[in-house]
Motif scaffolding. Structure first.
Motif, mmCIF file in Angstrom:
data_model
loop_
_atom_site.group_PDB
_atom_site.id
_atom_site.type_symbol
_atom_site.label_atom_id
_atom_site.label_comp_id
_atom_site.label_asym_id
_atom_site.label_seq_id
_atom_site.Cartn_x
_atom_site.Cartn_y
_atom_site.Cartn_z
ATOM 1 N N VAL A 169 -4.574 -3.155 6.194
ATOM 2 C CA VAL A 169 -5.916 -2.556 6.206
ATOM 3 C C VAL A 169 -6.968 -3.519 5.665
ATOM 4 O O VAL A 169 -8.044 -3.650 6.230
ATOM 5 C CB VAL A 169 -5.938 -1.225 5.417
ATOM 6 N N THR A 170 -6.649 -4.200 4.560
ATOM 7 C CA THR A 170 -7.638 -5.081 3.933
ATOM 8 C C THR A 170 -7.603 -6.499 4.494
ATOM 9 O O THR A 170 -8.569 -7.238 4.357
ATOM 10 C CB THR A 170 -7.425 -5.172 2.408
ATOM 11 N N GLY A 171 -6.496 -6.876 5.094
ATOM 12 C CA GLY A 171 -6.334 -8.253 5.562
ATOM 13 C C GLY A 171 -6.050 -9.219 4.430
ATOM 14 O O GLY A 171 -6.008 -10.433 4.633
ATOM 15 N N ASN A 172 -5.840 -8.685 3.233
ATOM 16 C CA ASN A 172 -5.641 -9.516 2.057
ATOM 17 C C ASN A 172 -4.316 -9.145 1.378
ATOM 18 O O ASN A 172 -4.194 -8.053 0.816
ATOM 19 C CB ASN A 172 -6.807 -9.317 1.087
ATOM 20 N N PRO A 173 -3.329 -10.050 1.399
ATOM 21 C CA PRO A 173 -2.044 -9.726 0.774
ATOM 22 C C PRO A 173 -2.155 -9.503 -0.739
ATOM 23 O O PRO A 173 -1.413 -8.698 -1.293
ATOM 24 C CB PRO A 173 -1.167 -10.937 1.084
ATOM 25 N N ILE A 192 6.907 -0.927 -1.151
ATOM 26 C CA ILE A 192 6.909 -1.847 -0.006
ATOM 27 C C ILE A 192 5.999 -1.317 1.098
ATOM 28 O O ILE A 192 5.215 -2.066 1.694
ATOM 29 C CB ILE A 192 8.345 -2.077 0.507
ATOM 30 N N ASP A 193 6.057 -0.013 1.344
ATOM 31 C CA ASP A 193 5.208 0.598 2.362
ATOM 32 C C ASP A 193 3.724 0.470 1.993
ATOM 33 O O ASP A 193 2.906 0.062 2.816
ATOM 34 C CB ASP A 193 5.588 2.066 2.556
ATOM 35 N N THR A 194 3.376 0.793 0.751
ATOM 36 C CA THR A 194 1.984 0.708 0.304
ATOM 37 C C THR A 194 1.466 -0.722 0.386
ATOM 38 O O THR A 194 0.362 -0.965 0.866
ATOM 39 C CB THR A 194 1.839 1.223 -1.144
ATOM 40 N N MET A 195 2.253 -1.659 -0.093
ATOM 41 C CA MET A 195 1.829 -3.051 -0.084
ATOM 42 C C MET A 195 1.570 -3.534 1.337
ATOM 43 O O MET A 195 0.559 -4.178 1.610
ATOM 44 C CB MET A 195 2.889 -3.939 -0.755
ATOM 45 N N THR A 196 2.464 -3.172 2.241
ATOM 46 C CA THR A 196 2.310 -3.580 3.640
ATOM 47 C C THR A 196 1.076 -2.949 4.262
ATOM 48 O O THR A 196 0.275 -3.638 4.917
ATOM 49 C CB THR A 196 3.573 -3.195 4.444
ATOM 50 N N LEU A 197 0.884 -1.647 4.074
ATOM 51 C CA LEU A 197 -0.278 -0.966 4.648
ATOM 52 C C LEU A 197 -1.585 -1.490 4.063
ATOM 53 O O LEU A 197 -2.556 -1.715 4.799
ATOM 54 C CB LEU A 197 -0.184 0.542 4.421
ATOM 55 N N ALA A 198 -1.625 -1.696 2.749
ATOM 56 C CA ALA A 198 -2.849 -2.194 2.117
ATOM 57 C C ALA A 198 -3.169 -3.610 2.604
ATOM 58 O O ALA A 198 -4.337 -3.948 2.820
ATOM 59 C CB ALA A 198 -2.705 -2.168 0.597
ATOM 60 N N TRP A 199 -2.165 -4.410 2.794
ATOM 61 C CA TRP A 199 -2.348 -5.766 3.315
ATOM 62 C C TRP A 199 -2.927 -5.705 4.723
ATOM 63 O O TRP A 199 -3.883 -6.396 5.062
ATOM 64 C CB TRP A 199 -1.023 -6.495 3.288
ATOM 65 N N THR A 240 -4.662 -8.043 -2.362
ATOM 66 C CA THR A 240 -5.122 -6.669 -2.568
ATOM 67 C C THR A 240 -3.961 -5.700 -2.367
ATOM 68 O O THR A 240 -3.788 -4.755 -3.142
ATOM 69 C CB THR A 240 -6.284 -6.322 -1.619
ATOM 70 N N GLY A 241 -3.157 -5.932 -1.338
ATOM 71 C CA GLY A 241 -1.976 -5.102 -1.112
ATOM 72 C C GLY A 241 -1.033 -5.145 -2.299
ATOM 73 O O GLY A 241 -0.516 -4.119 -2.740
ATOM 74 N N PHE A 242 -0.837 -6.333 -2.848
ATOM 75 C CA PHE A 242 0.036 -6.495 -4.012
ATOM 76 C C PHE A 242 -0.537 -5.780 -5.234
ATOM 77 O O PHE A 242 0.198 -5.117 -5.966
ATOM 78 C CB PHE A 242 0.242 -7.986 -4.311
ATOM 79 N N LYS A 243 -1.840 -5.894 -5.458
ATOM 80 C CA LYS A 243 -2.476 -5.240 -6.605
ATOM 81 C C LYS A 243 -2.338 -3.717 -6.534
ATOM 82 O O LYS A 243 -1.988 -3.066 -7.518
ATOM 83 C CB LYS A 243 -3.960 -5.606 -6.690
ATOM 84 N N ILE A 244 -2.637 -3.169 -5.364
ATOM 85 C CA ILE A 244 -2.543 -1.714 -5.196
ATOM 86 C C ILE A 244 -1.107 -1.248 -5.418
ATOM 87 O O ILE A 244 -0.852 -0.297 -6.162
ATOM 88 C CB ILE A 244 -3.069 -1.282 -3.810
ATOM 89 N N ALA A 245 -0.162 -1.940 -4.796
ATOM 90 C CA ALA A 245 1.249 -1.564 -4.929
ATOM 91 C C ALA A 245 1.729 -1.716 -6.373
ATOM 92 O O ALA A 245 2.510 -0.895 -6.862
ATOM 93 C CB ALA A 245 2.099 -2.412 -3.991
#
Length: 142
Positions: free
Chosen positions: A100-104, A91-98, A106-111
């Protein structure tokens, strides 16, 4: 004993964060295609994950999962800790990646990729620390 357990949990927090941050930076770089995005997410995670991991360790230190007075076997306990930590971490990674990238997405993919890599790395980290006596007054058989 209390002071020793804090030192142990701080040391585990630092070692896990080193492993976790390297994994996050590499995965974020590969998925986003931008090494700076990987570094940004990794830097932010150092702060958020250190706090979250320390709190997770303190909670698990106080959790008594005993059956008929016997402490839960160490491998089962480590698997349970792995799962709960990964939920918090994902959850933390997904939120931070979203953020930083502005793209949910990308956040979901990384997480999503991290779920696999981090669970394996965390389990190995827990097993390694189980064999280390640092911060323990004496070895207890879990």
């Amino acid at each position: 004993m209390k002071d020793a357990s804090y030192k142990r949990h701080i040391a585990k927090t630092i070692t896990w964060r080193l492993v976790g941050t390297i994994d996050t930076i590499i995965l974020s770089w590969i998925i986003s295609g931008d090494p700076l995005i990987g570094l940004q997410i990794g830097i932010y995670e150092v702060i958020t994950k250190m706090v979250l991991y320390f709190l997770h360790e303190r909670v698990w230190f106080k959790v008594n999962l005993s059956k008929d007075g016997k402490i839960l076997e160490s491998r089962k306990r480590h698997i349970a800790k792995t799962i709960t930590w990964r939920m918090v971490g994902t959850i933390d990674t997904m939120t931070l990646a979203w953020i930083v990238t502005g793209n949910p997405l990308t956040g979901f993919k990384i997480a999503s990729v991290e779920v696999v890599t981090k669970m394996l790395l965390y389990y190995l980290h827990e097993r390694t620390w189980y064999k280390i006596n640092f911060g323990l007054p004496k070895r207890t058989n879990e």
